[in-house]
Design an enzyme around this catalytic site. Structure first.
Site, PDB file in Angstrom:
ATOM      1  N   ASP A 194       0.885  -1.163   0.000  1.00  0.00           N
ATOM      2  CA  ASP A 194       0.000   0.000   0.000  1.00  0.00           C
ATOM      3  C   ASP A 194       0.922   1.211   0.000  1.00  0.00           C
ATOM      4  O   ASP A 194       1.555   1.521   1.011  1.00  0.00           O
ATOM      5  CB  ASP A 194      -0.900   0.005   1.239  1.00  0.00           C
ATOM      6  CG  ASP A 194      -1.915   1.143   1.224  1.00  0.00           C
ATOM      7  OD1 ASP A 194      -1.641   2.173   0.566  1.00  0.00           O
ATOM      8  OD2 ASP A 194      -2.974   1.017   1.861  1.00  0.00           O
ATOM      9  N   HIS A 195       1.016   1.894  -1.146  1.00  0.00           N
ATOM     10  CA  HIS A 195       2.036   2.934  -1.283  1.00  0.00           C
ATOM     11  C   HIS A 195       1.849   4.081  -0.301  1.00  0.00           C
ATOM     12  O   HIS A 195       2.804   4.795   0.013  1.00  0.00           O
ATOM     13  CB  HIS A 195       2.063   3.460  -2.728  1.00  0.00           C
ATOM     14  CG  HIS A 195       0.880   4.296  -3.102  1.00  0.00           C
ATOM     15  ND1 HIS A 195      -0.276   3.760  -3.599  1.00  0.00           N
ATOM     16  CD2 HIS A 195       0.680   5.631  -3.049  1.00  0.00           C
ATOM     17  CE1 HIS A 195      -1.144   4.721  -3.833  1.00  0.00           C
ATOM     18  NE2 HIS A 195      -0.598   5.875  -3.515  1.00  0.00           N
ATOM     19  N   HIS A 257      -6.265   2.386   1.867  1.00  0.00           N
ATOM     20  CA  HIS A 257      -5.403   3.485   2.320  1.00  0.00           C
ATOM     21  C   HIS A 257      -5.890   4.119   3.621  1.00  0.00           C
ATOM     22  O   HIS A 257      -5.124   4.310   4.569  1.00  0.00           O
ATOM     23  CB  HIS A 257      -5.343   4.594   1.255  1.00  0.00           C
ATOM     24  CG  HIS A 257      -4.836   4.149  -0.070  1.00  0.00           C
ATOM     25  ND1 HIS A 257      -3.814   3.227  -0.211  1.00  0.00           N
ATOM     26  CD2 HIS A 257      -5.194   4.506  -1.327  1.00  0.00           C
ATOM     27  CE1 HIS A 257      -3.581   3.051  -1.502  1.00  0.00           C
ATOM     28  NE2 HIS A 257      -4.393   3.808  -2.193  1.00  0.00           N
TER      29      HIS A 257
END
Length: 505
Positions: A194-195, A257
């Site tokens: 998950d960037h 996110h």
């Protein structure tokens, strides 16, 4: 010798000998994020001498053509471009390409032989980081190919696999995906990326809380009124209409996110700054989250879709007029949700999450609103003293701001809200690494702290499924809002009925 991670200190370390094998290597993510990140790591001397990159995809291409394509991508998307030509030649010499189709019977043997040759040539000790930058419908084919090639186990060296989101589109598919990959790989080999977790301000949440004596004592229900987490984008869906019709704002942002951000804000102090200790505490937050019943969804969640309007002074059309979007689409481009965490620290403190496209500006922030003072000594006639806010800006202009009341100069006592600001860009005199730089290096180092664990993914889906199921009911309306606004009027009412207001970042 004391483990520096256990002591709460992260030292910059160069990865050991290894290779990075990117499946789906001709795609947009590789060009925009992965190659620029790897090039930047080489520029910073954080990659080992014994290292190579193998790109693999269905597209027909040879090594030289691939190097040319990646040079163009790095020139366009890397912060500093190509820069030193010698550096590029070093990088290009380590860059290879293999046209491969996992559904073809000869693919397994081609992959094995190519890796054996490159491992011997570059002395990587058979350490491999496998990156699945592929669409969800190709996942099973690639997993079977990796299993057939023996790339899930190694007699010598390590093998790790990075999986891009979306990790499932509902609870059932997420569980099936976990079962499928756990049949082939062990959990400690799996890195679900998950960037958002690679962004500096996200990582700084734990430092802010656990390295400063002035914040953690006030980080609880006694002092905090509520918490807002906002992820706003000024752009529309652009050329992603086909994907967005399947996902929507809720799946695209909130389920992954934003729940990750929530757990970092709400977690208890881990026993050590180690991957499993941190991930245990984040998962405990989801276990403590109050379950939502389907019939309660209209009270705790809302959805909306942008109509035509104006963004940055330019007229834009509505979502239903976007490319590859159904004219009668019921897909939400804005979503808001109120959550509660039923534990000792957060009992009855609401967490408000919202995300949307075609909002006035691109901003992601966490805003913690403290309770008002119990007695308003300085209240001016007809005016209330503003509450204190602690704001963590994730993007853009990463930083932290503390808003509090101060006396306005003059004979009278007049209170005005002022800010103390910290910005990464000006405080440290160095650029913050891109999220993918940090996350790729962590995976090479075997540090999974910033990656999602399988049980976390399933729990997050478990909590959002009642909302997604309820929204299938046409009786629950889909609100609309003009492009360029902060969402529908219903979103303001959503907060106002609790006696609160959304912040305008």
């Amino acid at each position: 010798m004391e483990n520096p991670l256990r002591a709460g200190i992260r030292l910059e370390r160069t990865a050991g000998p290894c290779s990075v094998v990117i499946f789906g290597a001709s795609g947009d993510l590789t060009k925009r994020k992965l190659m620029p990140a790897l090039y930047s790591l080489l520029r910073q001397n954080l990659l080992p001498g014994s290292f190579y990159i193998l790109g693999a995809a269905r597209t027909e291409m040879n090594d030289e053509a691939y190097r040319k394509t990646m040079r163009e991508a790095i020139t366009e998307f890397a912060d500093e471009g190509i820069g030193d030509e010698t550096l590029w030649q070093n990088f290009a010499s380590r860059l290879f390409y293999l046209p491969i189709d996992p559904d073809q019977p000869d693919s397994t043997e081609k992959l094995k032989k190519t890796l054996e040759k490159l491992d011997g040539q570059w002395g990587t000790e058979k350490n491999k980081l496998l990156y699945l930058s592929i669409p969800p419908n190709s996942f099973s084919s690639f997993i079977r190919m990796l299993e057939s090639a023996g790339l899930n186990r190694s007699d010598s060296g390590w093998i790790r696999i990075i999986i891009e989101k979306p990790f499932g589109r509902d609870l059932e598919s997420a569980r099936a995906l976990n079962r499928e990959i756990l049949r082939v790989f062990r959990e400690e080999q799996i890195y679900r990326i998950d960037h958002y977790l690679g962004k500096e301000t996200v990582q700084n949440i734990m430092v802010l809380r656990f390295a400063n004596g002035i914040f953690e004592p006030l980080w609880n229900r006694r002092y905090i009124d509520h918490i807002q987490i906002t992820a706003a984008e000024s752009i529309g869906v652009e050329n992603r209409g086909t994907y967005y019709e399947q996902a929507g704002a809720f799946r695209d942002m909130i389920q992954n996110h934003m729940l990750q951000l929530l757990t970092l804000v709400a977690m208890e102090p881990p026993v050590a700054m180690e991957a499993e200790a941190v991930r245990d505490e984040k998962t405990k937050v989801l276990r403590a989250m109050r379950p939502m019943r389907k019939e309660d969804v209209p009270k705790f969640a809302l959805r909306a879709q942008y109509a035509e309007g104006a963004t940055e002074g330019e007229a834009v059309h509505g979502y239903r007029s976007e490319s590859n979007v159904k004219p009668s689409s019921q897909t939400e481009t804005f979503a808001a949700i109120k959550l509660f965490i039923d534990n000792w620290r957060w009992a009855e403190v609401p967490f408000y999450l919202r995300s949307g496209k075609r909002l006035p500006r691109r901003v992601t922030e966490i805003a913690i609103q403290y309770k008002r003072v119990p007695h308003l000594l300085f209240q001016e006639e007809g005016e209330q003293i503003q509450p204190n806010f602690l704001i963590m800006r994730i993007q853009p202009d990463e930083g932290i701001s503390l808003k509090f009341g101060a006396k306005f100069p003059g004979q009278q006592i007049r209170i005005r809200q002022v800010s103390m600001d910290f910005q990464y860009g000006t405080s440290f005199g160095r650029r913050s690494p891109e999220a993918y730089e940090r996350l790729l290096l962590d995976a090479m180092l075997g540090d999974s702290t910033l990656y999602a664990r399988g049980d976390f993914v399933e729990l997050s889906w478990q909590h959002v499924m009642p909302i997604l199921e309820a929204w299938k009911d046409p009786a629950i309306p889909l609100a609309t809002y003009p492009a360029g606004s902060w969402g529908p009027p219903e979103a303001d009412e959503f907060m106002e009925r609790d006696g609160r207001r959304w912040r305008r970042p």
